[in-house]
Write a protein that holds these residues in place. Structure first.
Motif, PDB file in Angstrom:
ATOM      1  N   VAL A 133       0.816  -1.210   0.000  1.00  0.00           N
ATOM      2  CA  VAL A 133       0.000   0.000   0.000  1.00  0.00           C
ATOM      3  C   VAL A 133       0.854   1.267   0.000  1.00  0.00           C
ATOM      4  O   VAL A 133       0.513   2.271  -0.617  1.00  0.00           O
ATOM      5  CB  VAL A 133      -0.961  -0.038   1.208  1.00  0.00           C
ATOM      6  CG1 VAL A 133      -1.409   1.351   1.593  1.00  0.00           C
ATOM      7  CG2 VAL A 133      -2.163  -0.890   0.874  1.00  0.00           C
ATOM      8  N   GLU A 134       2.002   1.205   0.671  1.00  0.00           N
ATOM      9  CA  GLU A 134       2.827   2.416   0.788  1.00  0.00           C
ATOM     10  C   GLU A 134       3.367   2.887  -0.560  1.00  0.00           C
ATOM     11  O   GLU A 134       3.836   4.008  -0.685  1.00  0.00           O
ATOM     12  CB  GLU A 134       3.973   2.212   1.781  1.00  0.00           C
ATOM     13  CG  GLU A 134       4.916   1.106   1.392  1.00  0.00           C
ATOM     14  CD  GLU A 134       5.934   0.777   2.493  1.00  0.00           C
ATOM     15  OE1 GLU A 134       5.951   1.480   3.509  1.00  0.00           O
ATOM     16  OE2 GLU A 134       6.682  -0.186   2.314  1.00  0.00           O
ATOM     17  N   ARG A 135       3.241   2.016  -1.580  1.00  0.00           N
ATOM     18  CA  ARG A 135       3.759   2.399  -2.893  1.00  0.00           C
ATOM     19  C   ARG A 135       2.659   2.891  -3.831  1.00  0.00           C
ATOM     20  O   ARG A 135       2.897   3.089  -5.012  1.00  0.00           O
ATOM     21  CB  ARG A 135       4.470   1.200  -3.517  1.00  0.00           C
ATOM     22  CG  ARG A 135       5.540   0.599  -2.594  1.00  0.00           C
ATOM     23  CD  ARG A 135       6.910   0.695  -3.187  1.00  0.00           C
ATOM     24  NE  ARG A 135       6.965   0.025  -4.468  1.00  0.00           N
ATOM     25  CZ  ARG A 135       7.181  -1.273  -4.624  1.00  0.00           C
ATOM     26  NH1 ARG A 135       7.352  -2.044  -3.566  1.00  0.00           N
ATOM     27  NH2 ARG A 135       7.221  -1.791  -5.821  1.00  0.00           N
ATOM     28  N   LEU A 136       1.463   3.102  -3.297  1.00  0.00           N
ATOM     29  CA  LEU A 136       0.350   3.512  -4.162  1.00  0.00           C
ATOM     30  C   LEU A 136       0.225   5.032  -4.213  1.00  0.00           C
ATOM     31  O   LEU A 136       0.686   5.732  -3.313  1.00  0.00           O
ATOM     32  CB  LEU A 136      -0.967   2.936  -3.645  1.00  0.00           C
ATOM     33  CG  LEU A 136      -1.061   1.411  -3.541  1.00  0.00           C
ATOM     34  CD1 LEU A 136      -2.423   1.020  -2.999  1.00  0.00           C
ATOM     35  CD2 LEU A 136      -0.807   0.751  -4.887  1.00  0.00           C
ATOM     36  N   SER A 137      -0.456   5.520  -5.253  1.00  0.00           N
ATOM     37  CA  SER A 137      -0.758   6.964  -5.324  1.00  0.00           C
ATOM     38  C   SER A 137      -1.936   7.261  -4.405  1.00  0.00           C
ATOM     39  O   SER A 137      -2.629   6.349  -3.939  1.00  0.00           O
ATOM     40  CB  SER A 137      -1.127   7.337  -6.750  1.00  0.00           C
ATOM     41  OG  SER A 137      -2.408   6.819  -7.051  1.00  0.00           O
ATOM     42  N   GLY A 138      -2.185   8.534  -4.174  1.00  0.00           N
ATOM     43  CA  GLY A 138      -3.291   8.943  -3.304  1.00  0.00           C
ATOM     44  C   GLY A 138      -4.632   8.393  -3.762  1.00  0.00           C
ATOM     45  O   GLY A 138      -5.428   7.894  -2.968  1.00  0.00           O
ATOM     46  N   GLY A 139      -4.875   8.486  -5.054  1.00  0.00           N
ATOM     47  CA  GLY A 139      -6.156   8.018  -5.592  1.00  0.00           C
ATOM     48  C   GLY A 139      -6.318   6.518  -5.423  1.00  0.00           C
ATOM     49  O   GLY A 139      -7.395   6.023  -5.093  1.00  0.00           O
ATOM     50  N   GLU A 140      -5.209   5.798  -5.634  1.00  0.00           N
ATOM     51  CA  GLU A 140      -5.263   4.341  -5.470  1.00  0.00           C
ATOM     52  C   GLU A 140      -5.506   3.975  -4.003  1.00  0.00           C
ATOM     53  O   GLU A 140      -6.293   3.086  -3.699  1.00  0.00           O
ATOM     54  CB  GLU A 140      -3.954   3.716  -5.978  1.00  0.00           C
ATOM     55  CG  GLU A 140      -3.822   3.789  -7.497  1.00  0.00           C
ATOM     56  CD  GLU A 140      -2.408   3.519  -8.004  1.00  0.00           C
ATOM     57  OE1 GLU A 140      -2.262   3.277  -9.209  1.00  0.00           O
ATOM     58  OE2 GLU A 140      -1.446   3.574  -7.206  1.00  0.00           O
ATOM     59  N   MET A 141      -4.836   4.711  -3.111  1.00  0.00           N
ATOM     60  CA  MET A 141      -5.040   4.433  -1.685  1.00  0.00           C
ATOM     61  C   MET A 141      -6.498   4.653  -1.296  1.00  0.00           C
ATOM     62  O   MET A 141      -7.059   3.894  -0.519  1.00  0.00           O
ATOM     63  CB  MET A 141      -4.162   5.352  -0.839  1.00  0.00           C
ATOM     64  CG  MET A 141      -2.712   4.965  -0.854  1.00  0.00           C
ATOM     65  SD  MET A 141      -1.918   5.649   0.597  1.00  0.00           S
ATOM     66  CE  MET A 141      -0.234   5.679   0.055  1.00  0.00           C
ATOM     67  N   GLN A 142      -7.101   5.722  -1.856  1.00  0.00           N
ATOM     68  CA  GLN A 142      -8.488   5.992  -1.474  1.00  0.00           C
ATOM     69  C   GLN A 142      -9.409   4.915  -2.027  1.00  0.00           C
ATOM     70  O   GLN A 142     -10.380   4.544  -1.379  1.00  0.00           O
ATOM     71  CB  GLN A 142      -8.895   7.403  -1.926  1.00  0.00           C
ATOM     72  CG  GLN A 142     -10.156   7.937  -1.254  1.00  0.00           C
ATOM     73  CD  GLN A 142     -10.109   7.916   0.266  1.00  0.00           C
ATOM     74  OE1 GLN A 142      -9.922   6.873   0.886  1.00  0.00           O
ATOM     75  NE2 GLN A 142     -10.295   9.067   0.881  1.00  0.00           N
ATOM     76  N   ARG A 143      -9.087   4.373  -3.188  1.00  0.00           N
ATOM     77  CA  ARG A 143      -9.877   3.245  -3.691  1.00  0.00           C
ATOM     78  C   ARG A 143      -9.770   2.054  -2.747  1.00  0.00           C
ATOM     79  O   ARG A 143     -10.758   1.361  -2.502  1.00  0.00           O
ATOM     80  CB  ARG A 143      -9.368   2.800  -5.067  1.00  0.00           C
ATOM     81  CG  ARG A 143      -9.828   3.679  -6.185  1.00  0.00           C
ATOM     82  CD  ARG A 143      -9.085   3.310  -7.447  1.00  0.00           C
ATOM     83  NE  ARG A 143      -9.055   4.457  -8.331  1.00  0.00           N
ATOM     84  CZ  ARG A 143      -9.833   4.575  -9.394  1.00  0.00           C
ATOM     85  NH1 ARG A 143     -10.638   3.614  -9.735  1.00  0.00           N
ATOM     86  NH2 ARG A 143      -9.782   5.658 -10.127  1.00  0.00           N
ATOM     87  N   VAL A 144      -8.573   1.819  -2.229  1.00  0.00           N
ATOM     88  CA  VAL A 144      -8.401   0.693  -1.299  1.00  0.00           C
ATOM     89  C   VAL A 144      -9.212   0.945  -0.022  1.00  0.00           C
ATOM     90  O   VAL A 144      -9.865   0.037   0.496  1.00  0.00           O
ATOM     91  CB  VAL A 144      -6.905   0.460  -0.970  1.00  0.00           C
ATOM     92  CG1 VAL A 144      -6.750  -0.692   0.019  1.00  0.00           C
ATOM     93  CG2 VAL A 144      -6.117   0.176  -2.241  1.00  0.00           C
ATOM     94  N   SER A 145      -9.203   2.186   0.456  1.00  0.00           N
ATOM     95  CA  SER A 145     -10.002   2.502   1.658  1.00  0.00           C
ATOM     96  C   SER A 145     -11.474   2.219   1.421  1.00  0.00           C
ATOM     97  O   SER A 145     -12.165   1.691   2.286  1.00  0.00           O
ATOM     98  CB  SER A 145      -9.881   3.968   2.044  1.00  0.00           C
ATOM     99  OG  SER A 145      -8.553   4.354   2.133  1.00  0.00           O
ATOM    100  N   ILE A 146     -11.942   2.606   0.233  1.00  0.00           N
ATOM    101  CA  ILE A 146     -13.352   2.363  -0.089  1.00  0.00           C
ATOM    102  C   ILE A 146     -13.591   0.852  -0.204  1.00  0.00           C
ATOM    103  O   ILE A 146     -14.602   0.331   0.263  1.00  0.00           O
ATOM    104  CB  ILE A 146     -13.748   3.114  -1.377  1.00  0.00           C
ATOM    105  CG1 ILE A 146     -13.640   4.628  -1.147  1.00  0.00           C
ATOM    106  CG2 ILE A 146     -15.161   2.748  -1.816  1.00  0.00           C
ATOM    107  CD1 ILE A 146     -13.672   5.473  -2.413  1.00  0.00           C
TER     108      ILE A 146
END
Ligand SMILES: Nc1ncnc2c1ncn2[C@@H]1O[C@H](COP(=O)(O)OP(=O)(O)OP(=O)(O)O)[C@@H](O)[C@H]1O
Ligand SMILES: [Mg+2]
Length: 356
Positions: A133-146
């Motif tokens: 996860v630490e290597r993802l972009s902000g948008g990708e991280m927010q998709r993971v949160s969702i």
């Protein structure tokens, strides 16, 4: 079914009052947006619904049952925050599995796998599943949160400004995707934002909050065209509604600044009454034979439209006009308004006189 009702919710934190008698009805499957400025009480409202904050007074009803004393797990709601609360050292898959592996859940490894795959597909992050996860972009991280919220298949999604940390383009993309997600899942969404454009474009219903109170609830159209008071009138629309103090003389509005006389239709105030007249910038008319005179103070080009700021009698009035209109700073202009679009507010209380 996941109707939510808040009944007379108040909440104080020491000397700070966060909520003052909030009543909200949110229907099953609705996309409900809470709109308000910083400190309005939006997050506190979400946390009360989630069971993370106990109200001082009032009840939280979920599906018609009094859930005020239920804990967060019993409420079966999922919360998505602005800051992604992900485990940076785990992979995307690890993060998505996490809520399903807690002791209170009894999922088989097959079920877990199936739910993770389905959520990943919905959010188009399948190719990221084995990445840290630490290597993802902000948008990708927010998709993971969702995604972490989706895997649990909750009856209610609570989202606290989930897009506000993203850049504008990504925010637009995720807005559309969240609406689609809502449509596909059919779950109840309560979405918090201070961005009026986001609220107008996403909400089935918008609840406008101010200083711990819910000021008005309505469809985006109702909030825009029938604001309950000048606060709501100013909360939506860019530029905001023009609010001009003056008084009514028969079916003529006399504007205090500049003494302009502009016609109105079916006034909802009394003859001679002091009124704050409200007119949206798109309902201000620029024409050679229009009754009021002013001067162009500023022109902003927005592609298909231009926003004019007109200086008239010491007052600044916004008008949106076609980008084709040839007009420049300091040009004299004649302006008027669409008489049927004028709103009448009480200058003291700010209340819309047409609705009271
Ligand atoms: N844990 C707390 N302790 C003390 N005061 C709090 C706490 N939580 C909220 N408040 C206060 O309650 C009020 C409402 O806060 P809340 O976080 O609900 O606002 P908000 O609408 O979410 O604002 P923002 O847009 O800044 O997130 C604020 O005045 C805030 O300072
Ligand atoms: Mg907040």
């Amino acid at each position: 079914m996941a109707d939510i009702a808040l009944e007379g919710i108040s909440k104080k934190f020491g000397p700070n009052t966060a909520l003052r008698g909030v009543d909200i009805d949110i229907k099953d499957g609705e996309f409900f947006v809470l709109l308000g400025q910083t400190g309005a009480g939006k997050t506190t409202t979400l946390r009360v619904i989630a069971g993370l904050e106990k109200p001082d007074t009032g009840r939280v009803m979920i599906e018609g049952q009094d859930a005020t004393n239920w804990n967060a797990a019993e409420r079966d709601v999922a919360l998505v925050l602005q800051q992604y609360s992900l485990y940076p050292r785990l992979t995307v898959r690890g993060n998505l599995e996490f809520p399903l592996k807690s002791k209170t859940q009894n999922f088989t490894p097959e079920e877990i796998n199936e739910r993770v795959e389905r959520a990943a597909e919905t959010l188009q992050i399948t190719r990221l599943l084995d990445r840290k996860v630490e290597r993802l972009s902000g948008g990708e991280m927010q998709r993971v949160s969702i995604g972490r919220a989706i895997v649990r298949n909750p009856r209610v999604f609570l989202m606290d400004e989930p897009l506000s940390a993203l850049d504008a383009n990504l925010r637009d993309v995720l807005r559309v995707e969240l609406k689609k997600l809502h449509h596909d899942l059919g779950a109840t969404f309560v979405f918090v934002t201070h961005d009026q454009v986001e609220a107008m474009s996403m909400g089935d219903k918008i609840g406008v909050m101010n200083k711990g109170k819910l000021v008005q609830v309505g469809t985006p159209d109702e909030i825009y065209s029938k604001p309950l008071n000048t606060f709501v009138a100013r909360s939506v629309g860019t530029p905001p509604m023009n609010l001009l103090d003056g008084k009514l003389e028969g079916d003529v509005a006399v504007i205090e600044a500049g003494g302009h006389r502009l016609p109105v239709n079916e006034p909802t105030a009394k003859d001679g009454q002091a009124v704050c007249f409200g007119i949206r910038p798109e309902d201000v008319v620029i024409a050679p034979d229009a009754p009021a005179k002013g001067r162009v103070f500023d022109v902003e080009n927005h592609g298909v439209i231009k926003i004019l700021t007109i200086e008239a009698g010491g007052e600044h009035i916004h008008a949106t006009v076609s980008a084709q209109m040839k007009i420049g700073i300091d040009d004299p202009v004649n302006f008027g308004w669409k008489p049927e679009k004028v709103l009448f507010f009480d200058p003291q209380t700010g209340l819309n006189l047409g609705l009271s």
